[in-house]
Scaffold this active site. Structure first.
Site, mmCIF file in Angstrom:
data_model
loop_
_atom_site.group_PDB
_atom_site.id
_atom_site.type_symbol
_atom_site.label_atom_id
_atom_site.label_comp_id
_atom_site.label_asym_id
_atom_site.label_seq_id
_atom_site.Cartn_x
_atom_site.Cartn_y
_atom_site.Cartn_z
ATOM 1 N N ASP A 75 34.147 48.915 21.582
ATOM 2 C CA ASP A 75 34.701 47.790 21.798
ATOM 3 C C ASP A 75 33.550 46.607 21.413
ATOM 4 O OD1 ASP A 75 36.458 49.323 23.042
ATOM 5 O OD2 ASP A 75 36.904 47.994 24.673
ATOM 6 N N LYS A 94 41.382 42.717 20.986
ATOM 7 C CA LYS A 94 41.008 42.771 22.427
ATOM 8 C C LYS A 94 41.050 41.295 22.894
ATOM 9 C CE LYS A 94 38.224 44.729 26.192
ATOM 10 N NZ LYS A 94 37.148 45.918 26.239
ATOM 11 N N LYS A 143 44.829 44.770 22.808
ATOM 12 C CA LYS A 143 44.218 45.151 24.149
ATOM 13 C C LYS A 143 44.248 44.023 25.081
ATOM 14 C CE LYS A 143 40.484 47.513 26.752
ATOM 15 N NZ LYS A 143 39.248 48.352 26.588
#
Lengths: 314, 299
Positions: free
Chosen positions: A151, A214, A250
């Protein structure tokens, strides 16, 4: 909401080309986005559909701990919970992944084996303020530790200053450093201010090779909000139409209740279709959400309301 | 002047009465029932009084959440502070005395002097329990003699979240007699008001909302106890039940059975109590857990 009519040609990494493309994206109707989200939020999901949605949500959770006070013991405890969320009920599925800081990736990997994914935040999380060398070293550390999902955070300062090419190249470099690991690009939408910027950042990340986009780090408020997620899902849909590639989304931060989670699932289904209702293409980044999902699941299984004494304290 | 407004001089238009919408009291706020239902409340003589919210099991669940959230704060407050807050409830009630009297006259069909007696007794009851908050530990706790070099103390601690049913007949004094001891012993409470006579309870919520009682400490639902209580009796996050207002003994037995699933404390007193009598300690004693501590001597 409107679809992009067509994408004539995708830009290359040339700064001018990127800028022309991103600024050529149509603006987002913010009032319309809120209205759409509110309308979808009123859907009533009950009984079997709710049970299905709760199990799917559990399978989509990236169980997260990103605190300065994280210890190997705490990470191991969380990993045990990720594999077997409710020890009293073996029918509860495992979550999708655990999400930790890079230095704890090895601890997490040792604890979960190959039963769930290990995601590590990298690239000077959460601010993203470091040189590219430092960020790449951060990524390699996490990969060496056993992370199979990275991430990364984008450099919001550069993005807001209009240096799109710099952000683009950074993502490309990180993607390269990831190798086979999945790359999730955190846009930190709370700092991007406008939905137009969210759309631009989503496209920028997808063009640069992100596997997932995300919403947030969870360290900035507002974190994931339904309108922001809607805009990102639309970007993902339009990107699929333009390129045929499927990019995951996400939603992270601020999603605490089963009700919220189910609203997000409705949003996914109505925006990009049920093809995205799988853990490979939609995730929740959360820590407390899992407990609420378990309580709801216990409530449906036993027929009476459960309480926080019946799930673990994280 | 009268020509300009179009109304003839000396004939004022009749004022349109502002009717109150009666709602629930959950977490210090006044929400409508999640179910959107209401029911008609009639006076003792059958006259229509108001529509009140008809609480559902989800309102019960929301109220338990609010009560659970309020529990750590309320039980961590000093006993002295809890006493001050409960005394303040009595103060604010005193200011609304006339409204309570009118509510009780409507609800119970008694004379206004009888209603006033009930209001006075209810206010005095708050004061009485307010005085008890910092004396419970001395009376219910003890220093125990043990055969070893230890101090040994037993101390009462609150059970936690109590779900209670207020008496069906005594609409204010009965309600206060049920909830005051529960909160005085540092529990938080979800109470279902008298089904046929809920208006004095609703007025009491307006008092509680403006008298320093932390939101969620007392939560008042209106509606059918028979509909909501089974969900609270089996709710795993409720610690105790007070079945005072359950007149149907079959229902009470089934609630007791549900409560056994999560080993709740249950209090099921005889339904026809004399609410004017001195309450004694039985209600204060009902919802506390005794913790005993051993402490080495001479250290």
């Amino acid at each position: 909401m409107t679809r992009l009519a067509s994408i004539d040609s995708l830009p290359d990494a040339n700064p001018g080309s990127l800028r022309r493309f991103l600024h050529g994206l149509p603006g987002v109707d913010e009032v319309g986005a809120r209205g759409r989200v509110d309308a979808l939020g009123t859907r009533s999901i009950k009984n079997e559909a709710k049970a299905w949605a709760i199990d799917l949500s559990i399978r989509m959770v990236d169980l997260t701990t990103l605190e300065g006070m994280d210890t190997p013991g705490k990470v191991r405890a969380m990993c045990a919970k990720a594999v077997r969320p409710d020890p009293t009920d073996p029918s509860v599925p495992s979550v999708a992944a655990v999400c930790v800081y890079g230095d704890l990736a090895a601890t997490a990997r040792a604890a979960v084996g190959d039963r769930v994914h290990v995601a590590a935040v990298a690239t000077a999380f959460p601010s993203g303020r470091a040189s590219l060398e430092v960020k790449l070293a951060d990524v390699r550390d996490a990969i060496d530790g056993g992370a199979d999902e990275i991430d990364m955070v984008i450099d919001r300062g550069a993005f807001l200053a209009g240096e799109y090419a710099r952000v683009f190249e950074e993502i490309v470099a990180v993607k390269e450093a990831c190798g086979t690991a999945h790359l999730k690009v955190i846009l930190e939408t709370g700092e991007l201010r406008t939905l137009d910027n969210v759309r631009r950042a989503s496209w920028l990340a997808m063009l640069a090779g992100a596997d997932f986009i995300k919403t947030s780090t969870g360290k900035v408020t507002p974190a994931a909000t339904p309108p922001v997620t809607l805009v990102m899902l639309e970007a993902v849909r339009d990107f699929r139409d333009a390129t045929g590639r499927l990019i995951g989304v996400k939603a992270a931060g601020g999603i605490r209740t089963s009700k919220d989670a189910i609203k997000y699932l409705v949003l996914v289904n109505e925006t990009v279709g049920d093809q995205w209702l799988v853990p490979d293409l939609f995730r929740f980044g959360a820590s407390t959400l899992l407990n609420d999902l378990l309580l709801q699941r216990q409530r449906m299984a036993t027929g009476h309301y459960s309480g926080p004494d019946y799930v673990t304290i994280d | 002047m009268s020509d300009e407004t179009g109304a003839p001089a000396g004939a004022p238009t009749a004022r349109v009465e502002v009717r109150k919408t009666y709602k629930l009291f959950i977490g210090g706020a006044f929400p409508r029932s999640e179910s959107g239902r209401t029911y008609e409340v009639v006076a003792a003589d059958g006259r229509f009084l108001a529509n009140a919210a008809k609480g559902s099991r989800k309102d019960g669940r929301d109220a338990v959440l609010a009560a659970r959230k309020a529990q750590p704060t309320w039980s961590a407050a000093t006993a002295y502070n809890r006493g001050q807050v409960l005394y303040r409830v009595a103060e604010v009630m005193e200011g609304r005395r006339e409204q309570f009297v009118a509510d009780i006259v409507d609800a119970e069909g008694v004379s206004s002097s009888d209603a006033a007696l009930q209001v006075d007794a209810a206010i005095d009851r708050w004061v009485w329990y307010a005085g008890w908050t910092d004396k419970i530990a001395q009376v219910l706790g003890s220093a125990n003699p043990v055969a070893g070099p230890y101090f040994n103390f037993s101390l009462p601690e609150p059970s936690g979240v109590v779900a209670a049913v207020a008496p069906q007949e005594s609409s204010l004094l009965g309600l206060v007699s049920v909830i005051a001891p529960i909160v005085a012993s540092a529990n938080t409470v979800v109470v279902i008001a008298s089904s046929a006579r809920p208006l004095p309870a609703i007025t009491l919520t307006e008092v509680l909302g403006t008298s320093d009682v932390p939101g969620g400490t007392v939560n008042v639902l209106t509606g059918e106890a028979g509909e909501i209580m089974p969900w609270l009796a089996s709710h795993a996050d409720v610690n105790a039940l007070d079945l005072t207002g359950i007149n149907d003994s079959a229902l009470a037995v089934s609630l007791e059975r549900d409560a056994a699933g999560t080993v709740k404390r249950v209090r099921r007193p005889s339904p026809d109590a004399d609410w004017f009598a001195s309450p004694g300690l039985s209600r204060l004693r009902a919802f506390v857990e005794t913790k005993t501590v051993w402490h080495p001597l001479g250290v």
